[in-house]
Design a protein around this motif. Structure first.
Motif, mmCIF file in Angstrom:
data_model
loop_
_atom_site.group_PDB
_atom_site.id
_atom_site.type_symbol
_atom_site.label_atom_id
_atom_site.label_comp_id
_atom_site.label_asym_id
_atom_site.label_seq_id
_atom_site.Cartn_x
_atom_site.Cartn_y
_atom_site.Cartn_z
ATOM 1 N N ALA A 1 -4.124 3.004 -7.762
ATOM 2 C CA ALA A 1 -2.925 2.538 -8.211
ATOM 3 C C ALA A 1 -3.354 2.467 -9.820
ATOM 4 O O ALA A 1 -4.091 1.838 -10.108
ATOM 5 N N GLU A 2 -2.338 3.102 -10.478
ATOM 6 C CA GLU A 2 -2.703 3.197 -11.926
ATOM 7 C C GLU A 2 -2.316 1.718 -12.633
ATOM 8 O O GLU A 2 -3.212 1.366 -13.667
ATOM 9 N N LYS A 3 -1.459 1.230 -12.081
ATOM 10 C CA LYS A 3 -0.798 -0.015 -12.487
ATOM 11 C C LYS A 3 -0.608 -0.774 -11.262
ATOM 12 O O LYS A 3 -0.343 -0.458 -10.219
ATOM 13 N N PRO A 4 -0.617 -2.188 -11.237
ATOM 14 C CA PRO A 4 -0.375 -2.962 -10.037
ATOM 15 C C PRO A 4 1.201 -2.806 -9.538
ATOM 16 O O PRO A 4 1.989 -2.355 -10.319
ATOM 17 N N LEU A 5 1.355 -2.801 -8.230
ATOM 18 C CA LEU A 5 2.771 -2.630 -7.804
ATOM 19 C C LEU A 5 3.292 -3.837 -7.540
ATOM 20 O O LEU A 5 2.507 -5.108 -7.434
ATOM 21 N N ARG A 6 4.472 -4.039 -7.509
ATOM 22 C CA ARG A 6 5.445 -5.142 -6.706
ATOM 23 C C ARG A 6 5.441 -5.086 -5.207
ATOM 24 O O ARG A 6 5.775 -4.056 -4.776
ATOM 25 N N LEU A 7 5.132 -5.951 -4.468
ATOM 26 C CA LEU A 7 5.288 -6.145 -3.053
ATOM 27 C C LEU A 7 6.075 -7.193 -2.487
ATOM 28 O O LEU A 7 5.943 -8.277 -2.983
ATOM 29 N N ILE A 8 7.032 -6.942 -1.729
ATOM 30 C CA ILE A 8 7.808 -8.111 -1.162
ATOM 31 C C ILE A 8 7.464 -8.021 0.034
ATOM 32 O O ILE A 8 7.462 -7.097 1.145
ATOM 33 N N ARG A 9 6.774 -9.349 0.743
ATOM 34 C CA ARG A 9 6.343 -9.483 2.179
ATOM 35 C C ARG A 9 6.951 -10.959 2.476
ATOM 36 O O ARG A 9 6.699 -11.725 1.911
ATOM 37 N N ALA A 10 7.569 -10.815 3.689
ATOM 38 C CA ALA A 10 8.030 -12.134 4.004
ATOM 39 C C ALA A 10 9.111 -12.532 3.138
ATOM 40 O O ALA A 10 10.016 -11.888 2.681
ATOM 41 N N THR A 11 9.039 -13.832 2.507
ATOM 42 C CA THR A 11 9.881 -14.162 1.659
ATOM 43 C C THR A 11 9.352 -14.489 0.069
ATOM 44 O O THR A 11 9.665 -14.914 -0.879
ATOM 45 N N PHE B 1 8.038 -4.246 1.421
ATOM 46 C CA PHE B 1 8.952 -3.488 0.396
ATOM 47 C C PHE B 1 7.801 -3.336 -0.824
ATOM 48 O O PHE B 1 7.381 -4.340 -1.156
ATOM 49 N N ILE B 2 7.717 -2.104 -1.440
ATOM 50 C CA ILE B 2 6.915 -1.803 -2.559
ATOM 51 C C ILE B 2 7.741 -1.168 -3.657
ATOM 52 O O ILE B 2 8.533 -0.300 -3.362
ATOM 53 N N GLU B 3 7.192 -1.444 -4.956
ATOM 54 C CA GLU B 3 8.101 -0.882 -5.945
ATOM 55 C C GLU B 3 6.814 -0.653 -7.270
ATOM 56 O O GLU B 3 6.157 -1.420 -7.465
ATOM 57 N N SER B 4 6.882 0.516 -7.706
ATOM 58 C CA SER B 4 6.037 1.135 -8.900
ATOM 59 C C SER B 4 6.817 0.937 -10.094
ATOM 60 O O SER B 4 7.978 0.968 -9.976
ATOM 61 N N ASP B 5 6.092 0.898 -11.160
ATOM 62 C CA ASP B 5 6.571 1.094 -12.531
ATOM 63 C C ASP B 5 6.305 2.646 -12.985
ATOM 64 O O ASP B 5 6.610 3.479 -12.077
ATOM 65 N N GLN B 6 5.861 2.633 -14.141
ATOM 66 C CA GLN B 6 5.622 3.909 -14.630
ATOM 67 C C GLN B 6 4.106 4.637 -14.236
ATOM 68 O O GLN B 6 3.405 4.781 -15.162
ATOM 69 N N SER B 7 3.965 4.576 -12.733
ATOM 70 C CA SER B 7 2.536 4.700 -12.571
ATOM 71 C C SER B 7 2.463 5.645 -11.279
ATOM 72 O O SER B 7 3.536 5.717 -10.738
ATOM 73 N N ILE B 8 1.412 6.177 -10.637
ATOM 74 C CA ILE B 8 1.156 6.786 -9.605
ATOM 75 C C ILE B 8 0.364 5.872 -8.626
ATOM 76 O O ILE B 8 -0.361 5.238 -9.323
ATOM 77 N N THR B 9 0.795 6.014 -7.397
ATOM 78 C CA THR B 9 0.044 5.050 -6.191
ATOM 79 C C THR B 9 -0.175 5.912 -4.999
ATOM 80 O O THR B 9 0.605 6.973 -4.759
#
Length: 294
Positions: free
Chosen positions: A27-37, A53-61
């Motif tokens: 991961a070039e930068k940290p991702l946002r992850l939604i798990r449970a609540t 649920f995972i969300e990236s910004d301006q990066s490759i994962t």
């Protein structure tokens, strides 16, 4: 009794959602992850689970160990991972995805879904781009079947795409005939996607704990709650505990009121709250009625 059964079903669903389905290896930068609540920051070494649920910004994962394939997410990409009936499903709400068969065979297949397509990518390497208006698919090698989905997520026509073929679907229009990828698509493909994905998990992947940011707000999940072709009952069960937060509950009533899934979740929450209040009042009354010592 109905509330008890509903609670047991919700608990079973959450337990089923705890299985690891892959691991982030780059991961070039940290991702946002939604798990449970909760909302987390995640990076290499974090194992993903059914229901994430995972969300990236301006990066490759890059994600490995995901069914039959290695997967890369491009910039500004939102993806949900679920498992059903022996199939791992990655739902792309928007952004870029590259998938490549892994050298080992997994027990389950891999499907990619969007708002208007479902594709079996178990035996192909391909690149997909999802925007608000259309979905573009380019198969690098192998072959994959693509099923057109209507607004209710019901399957329609199935097409077969072979190596070096490109197609796209705009909204509810029919899938376009396969052909060569246009220059407009090639010019926007992330540079990292032009190369083959290199496996990075030669060593046993560590199990890195996600870093919690906070509990989710309504704004964090609003785009998922409105996403087509996702199980809305599961999402209502997953995020129902946040109804205890007044701001979250107000947003749900305003934005999701009238939907069967959330009306059911609100009914359960209100019934539980009334029961707890009655129990508390009863305990206080009993305490006040206790005789005092001389």
């Amino acid at each position: 009794m109905l509330l008890l059964i509903a609670g047991l079903l919700q608990t079973s669903a959450l337990l089923a959602a705890s299985r690891n389905v892959g691991v982030i290896t780059f991961a070039e930068k940290p991702l946002r992850l939604i798990r449970a609540t909760a909302l987390y920051n995640v990076g290499p070494g974090v194992h993903l689970q059914n229901g994430d649920f995972i969300e990236s910004d301006q990066s490759i994962t890059q994600i490995e160990g995901l069914a039959t394939s290695t997967l890369a997410l491009g910039p500004n990409t939102r993806a949900a991972i679920t498992q059903r009936e022996g199939v791992t499903v990655v739902h792309i709400l928007r952004g870029w995805l590259k998938v490549q068969p892994a050298p080992r065979t997994a027990a389950s297949g891999l499907e990619i879904t969007t708002r208007n397509l479902r594709s079996d990518v178990s035996r192909s390497a391909s690149v997909m781009h999802v925007s608000d208006t259309q979905v573009e698919v380019f198969v690098e090698s192998g072959s994959q079947s693509i099923v057109e989905l209507d607004k209710r997520g019901q399957p329609g026509r199935t097409s077969l795409l072979s190596g070096e073929q490109f197609t796209l679907r705009k909204g509810d229009e029919p899938l376009q005939s396969p052909g060569r990828p246009p220059a407009t698509f090639i010019s926007t493909v992330p540079n990292a996607f032009f190369d083959a994905l290199v496996l990075l998990s030669g060593k046993p992947a560590g199990d890195v704990a996600p870093k919690k940011i906070r509990d989710v707000d309504f704004a964090d999940i609003a785009h998922w709650l409105h996403a087509p072709n996702l199980n809305r009952t599961h999402m209502a069960n997953q995020f129902a505990p946040r109804l205890a937060n007044p701001a979250f509950r107000e947003a749900i009533v305003r934005e999701m009121g009238g939907s069967f899934e959330w009306e059911t979740a609100l009914f359960r929450f209100e019934s539980k709250s009334r029961t707890l209040k009655k129990t508390g009042d009863s305990v206080r009354t009993t305490h006040l009625q206790q005789p005092t010592g001389a």
